[in-house]
Scaffold this motif. Structure first.
Motif, short mmCIF file in Angstrom:
data_model
loop_
_atom_site.label_atom_id
_atom_site.label_comp_id
_atom_site.label_asym_id
_atom_site.label_seq_id
_atom_site.Cartn_x
_atom_site.Cartn_y
_atom_site.Cartn_z
N ASN A 164 4.99 -9.47 3.45
CA ASN A 164 5.92 -10.35 3.13
C ASN A 164 5.43 -11.78 2.80
O ASN A 164 6.41 -12.72 2.93
CB ASN A 164 7.07 -10.42 4.09
CG ASN A 164 6.44 -10.68 5.53
OD1 ASN A 164 5.58 -11.32 5.70
ND2 ASN A 164 7.25 -10.35 6.65
N HIS A 190 6.51 -4.38 -7.71
CA HIS A 190 7.12 -3.50 -6.98
C HIS A 190 8.26 -2.50 -7.89
O HIS A 190 8.27 -1.31 -7.50
CB HIS A 190 8.05 -4.31 -5.95
CG HIS A 190 7.45 -4.24 -4.54
ND1 HIS A 190 6.98 -3.62 -3.74
CD2 HIS A 190 7.11 -5.74 -4.19
CE1 HIS A 190 6.30 -4.40 -2.83
NE2 HIS A 190 6.60 -5.61 -2.94
N ALA A 227 -2.26 -1.42 -2.66
CA ALA A 227 -1.35 -0.34 -3.01
C ALA A 227 -2.11 0.98 -2.55
O ALA A 227 -3.18 1.21 -3.19
CB ALA A 227 -0.88 0.08 -4.46
N GLN A 275 4.93 5.44 -9.03
CA GLN A 275 5.14 5.99 -7.96
C GLN A 275 4.80 7.38 -7.76
O GLN A 275 4.44 7.68 -6.57
CB GLN A 275 6.90 6.44 -7.95
CG GLN A 275 7.38 6.91 -6.51
CD GLN A 275 8.71 6.91 -6.79
OE1 GLN A 275 9.56 7.27 -7.51
NE2 GLN A 275 9.63 6.43 -5.36
N LEU A 315 -1.14 -7.70 -3.18
CA LEU A 315 -0.58 -6.66 -2.69
C LEU A 315 -1.49 -5.58 -2.78
O LEU A 315 -2.37 -5.71 -3.64
CB LEU A 315 0.61 -6.23 -3.63
CG LEU A 315 1.85 -6.75 -3.37
CD1 LEU A 315 2.73 -6.17 -4.52
CD2 LEU A 315 2.69 -6.54 -2.15
N ARG A 360 1.55 3.92 -3.54
CA ARG A 360 2.96 3.06 -2.82
C ARG A 360 2.21 1.69 -2.32
O ARG A 360 1.11 1.68 -1.73
CB ARG A 360 3.33 3.79 -1.81
CG ARG A 360 2.58 4.11 -0.71
CD ARG A 360 3.31 4.73 0.80
NE ARG A 360 2.36 5.10 1.53
CZ ARG A 360 1.98 6.34 1.88
NH1 ARG A 360 2.39 7.39 1.21
NH2 ARG A 360 1.40 6.64 2.78
N ALA A 361 3.23 0.68 -2.35
CA ALA A 361 2.83 -0.60 -1.90
C ALA A 361 2.85 -0.79 -0.36
O ALA A 361 3.53 -0.04 0.31
CB ALA A 361 3.69 -1.75 -2.48
N ARG A 387 5.90 -10.66 -8.22
CA ARG A 387 6.10 -9.51 -7.02
C ARG A 387 7.09 -8.39 -7.07
O ARG A 387 6.88 -7.21 -7.10
CB ARG A 387 6.39 -10.29 -5.49
CG ARG A 387 6.17 -9.42 -4.42
CD ARG A 387 6.34 -10.30 -3.38
NE ARG A 387 6.32 -9.55 -2.02
CZ ARG A 387 7.33 -9.02 -1.34
NH1 ARG A 387 8.52 -9.40 -1.79
NH2 ARG A 387 7.02 -8.38 -0.33
N GLU A 388 8.12 -8.97 -7.66
CA GLU A 388 9.16 -7.95 -8.23
C GLU A 388 8.66 -7.14 -9.04
O GLU A 388 9.06 -5.86 -9.25
CB GLU A 388 10.39 -8.68 -8.66
CG GLU A 388 11.20 -9.29 -7.43
CD GLU A 388 12.45 -10.32 -7.75
OE1 GLU A 388 12.74 -10.30 -9.16
OE2 GLU A 388 12.88 -10.65 -6.63
N PRO A 404 3.38 -2.50 2.84
CA PRO A 404 4.58 -3.43 3.09
C PRO A 404 3.86 -4.91 3.60
O PRO A 404 3.11 -5.02 4.24
CB PRO A 404 5.39 -3.08 4.19
CG PRO A 404 5.14 -1.48 4.19
CD PRO A 404 3.84 -1.36 3.80
N PHE A 458 5.60 0.15 -8.74
CA PHE A 458 5.21 1.21 -7.62
C PHE A 458 6.45 2.04 -7.34
O PHE A 458 6.35 3.22 -7.01
CB PHE A 458 5.03 0.08 -6.56
CG PHE A 458 3.95 -0.81 -6.45
CD1 PHE A 458 2.83 -0.14 -7.16
CD2 PHE A 458 3.72 -1.82 -5.83
CE1 PHE A 458 1.23 -0.73 -7.50
CE2 PHE A 458 2.69 -2.60 -6.05
CZ PHE A 458 1.43 -2.10 -6.80
N ASN A 459 7.75 1.69 -7.80
CA ASN A 459 8.67 2.46 -7.50
C ASN A 459 9.33 2.95 -8.84
O ASN A 459 10.33 3.95 -8.59
CB ASN A 459 10.05 1.49 -7.17
CG ASN A 459 9.84 1.06 -5.84
OD1 ASN A 459 9.13 1.55 -4.74
ND2 ASN A 459 10.39 -0.30 -5.51
#
Length: 482
Positions: free
Chosen positions: A409, A392, A416, A400, A414, A404-405, A388-389, A407, A395-396
């Motif tokens: 938890n 992200h 996007a 980018q 995911l 964008r993902a 997952r990291e 949100p 995506f960041n």
């Protein structure tokens, strides 16, 4: 007539004659209707006993390659004229032809279908597939052997339709601990995966014309299943708090939601929206299906209580599965059924398949009781955190400018949203060329207009491959932009 037959050695003499005559007939050197030498004559010509040749002729006669005619001799059989095959009914010829054609036009979303190794991409973001390399094979083998021993000691009669008492007790403990579900073993009905649980609920509650509300976008197999029962399926839009409860139409008798991890977008249903949903269900006297398919995997924040734990009216059916935590091929699920429909569901399951295989149930019981399930969930959780990291970070970073993902938890996929205009068909096609399988959210939408977005399942792709795959996607997007 003379036949060219060569006898070598002194072993399997009848077999040698048989095989050479058979080859001569099948290749056409001996034509249909042609007479073969009498067994006595051929035996003399070959220097064999008549018994040997007669044995070969008998085998050829049994194969229907030779036929004897009394008083005339033995001949190569003339095959009967091939009878024309009778015309068999096609689907459109049947009285139910339109219904069959309807089903032939249905399909699961690409991101959820079985993919064989011959068509699987090296970097595949298919959803719904849990991590496989970390599966505790040795522990599961012990549980299966335990299940076999228990099954061998059984009475040999059908088992309880609701499920083995030991497994129902283990499931009740598990969901009470993991999701705060309020239940006892008597509330649990063991099913063949979550899909059968949905099917049983639909069979009990839905008839032609019944209004069923589903999330839009949402889980297509559930929507298709309700429609198969003749339901008038209504898509209810979702926002960042989940299903828009005020859009659920009057007359609805069944509501399907994924509140812990909305499928496919991923956001959890807010606490206020959960209360509003329960109030709306109370007004409608409708059953709510809470599909809790993968919420065991949580990454941040305090987990929200299950919808079922907030229900004081007995209107929520909590559906769970071990497909996402252990293995989709296991096909063990369960439903914590509200009292109003529990007995009816049990009767319908008995009519459907009597009960879930007991050997698997015993194995699953030991897997839970010995702590293997929780240990496996913790192990997978660590792996999913890393994957997952990686997503992200992309995506960041490199991705980018284009997406964008959403949100989320929980779970191991995911969504996007695209933030720049991109030819999605071209993107998917070019990604396949570099061995990356991407999936859009288009097939998850029902009545709402699909929004440009991608679905990233990260259970089936290795952590080290994510960065490589998304790097290739970024390169493609850069080229498309130029």
């Amino acid at each position: 007539m003379e036949l060219h037959i060569v006898i070598e050695g002194s072993k399997d003499l009848a077999g040698q004659v048989y095989r050479q005559l058979r080859d001569a007939i099948l290749t056409g050197r001996l034509a249909p209707g042609e007479q073969v030498p009498p067994s006595r004559l051929l035996a003399t010509q070959l220097g064999l006993s008549r018994k040997t040749v007669s044995e070969a002729y008998s085998r050829l006669t049994l194969d229907k390659l030779l036929v004897g005619q009394i008083g005339s001799g033995t001949f190569v059989n003339t095959p009967a004229e091939a009878k024309p095959k009778p015309k068999r009914f096609e689907s459109q010829d049947l009285a139910a032809g339109k219904l069959i054609e309807h089903w032939l036009n249905q399909s699961f979303p690409l991101s959820m279908r079985h993919i064989g190794p011959e068509t699987r991409s090296q970097y595949d973001f298919q959803g719904g597939i849990p991590v496989r390399r970390q599966f505790p094979q040795e522990e599961w083998r012990q549980c299966v052997l335990y299940g076999l021993r228990q099954s061998s000691n059984s009475s040999g009669f059908y088992a309880e339709t609701e499920g083995l008492p030991a497994l129902r007790e283990a499931i009740a403990r598990h969901v009470s601990f993991a999701r705060g579900v309020q239940c006892t073993a008597s509330d649990v009905l063991v099913t063949n995966g979550a899909q059968q649980a949905l099917d049983l609920i639909a069979r009990v509650l839905v008839e032609p014309g019944s209004v069923v509300a589903v999330e839009d976008p949402g889980y297509p197999p559930a929507r298709m299943l309700f429609a198969a029962q003749g339901a008038n399926v209504v898509g209810v839009p979702v926002d960042n708090e989940g299903m828009q409860v005020d859009r659920i139409p009057d007359g609805t008798r069944l509501i399907y939601v994924t509140p812990a991890h909305q499928f496919p977008l991923g956001m959890p249903m807010s606490a206020d929206r959960r209360e509003a949903l329960l109030e709306r269900a109370r007004e409608l006297r409708a059953i709510v299906i809470e599909d809790d398919y993968d919420s065991e995997f949580r990454y941040e924040g305090r987990p929200l209580d299950s919808l079922q734990s907030l229900d004081v009216d007995g209107l929520v059916a909590f559906v769970g599965t071990f497909s996402k935590t252990i293995n989709p091929e296991l096909r063990v699920g369960y439903v914590i059924a509200p009292p109003a429909i529990r007995r009816a569901m049990t009767i319908v399951k008995g009519l459907s398949d009597w009960h879930t295989p007991t050997m698997t149930q015993w194995a699953m019981t030991k897997f839970i009781d010995e702590g293997y399930l929780q240990k496996h969930i913790r192990r997978c959780h660590g792996i999913y955190v890393a994957r997952r990291e990686k997503l992200h970070a992309a995506f960041n970073g490199d991705l980018q400018p284009w997406m964008r993902a959403v949100p989320t938890n929980a779970g191991f996929h995911l969504a996007a949203e695209m933030t720049a205009e991109v030819d999605m068909t071209q993107l998917l096609r070019l990604a396949r060329r570099v061995d990356v399988a991407l999936y859009t959210l288009d097939e998850f939408y029902y009545e709402a207009k699909p929004q440009p977005a991608l679905f990233f399942g990260y259970g089936a792709i290795e952590s080290l491959d994510i960065e490589v795959a998304l790097g290739r996607v970024a390169t493609i997007l850069t080229e498309l932009s130029q």
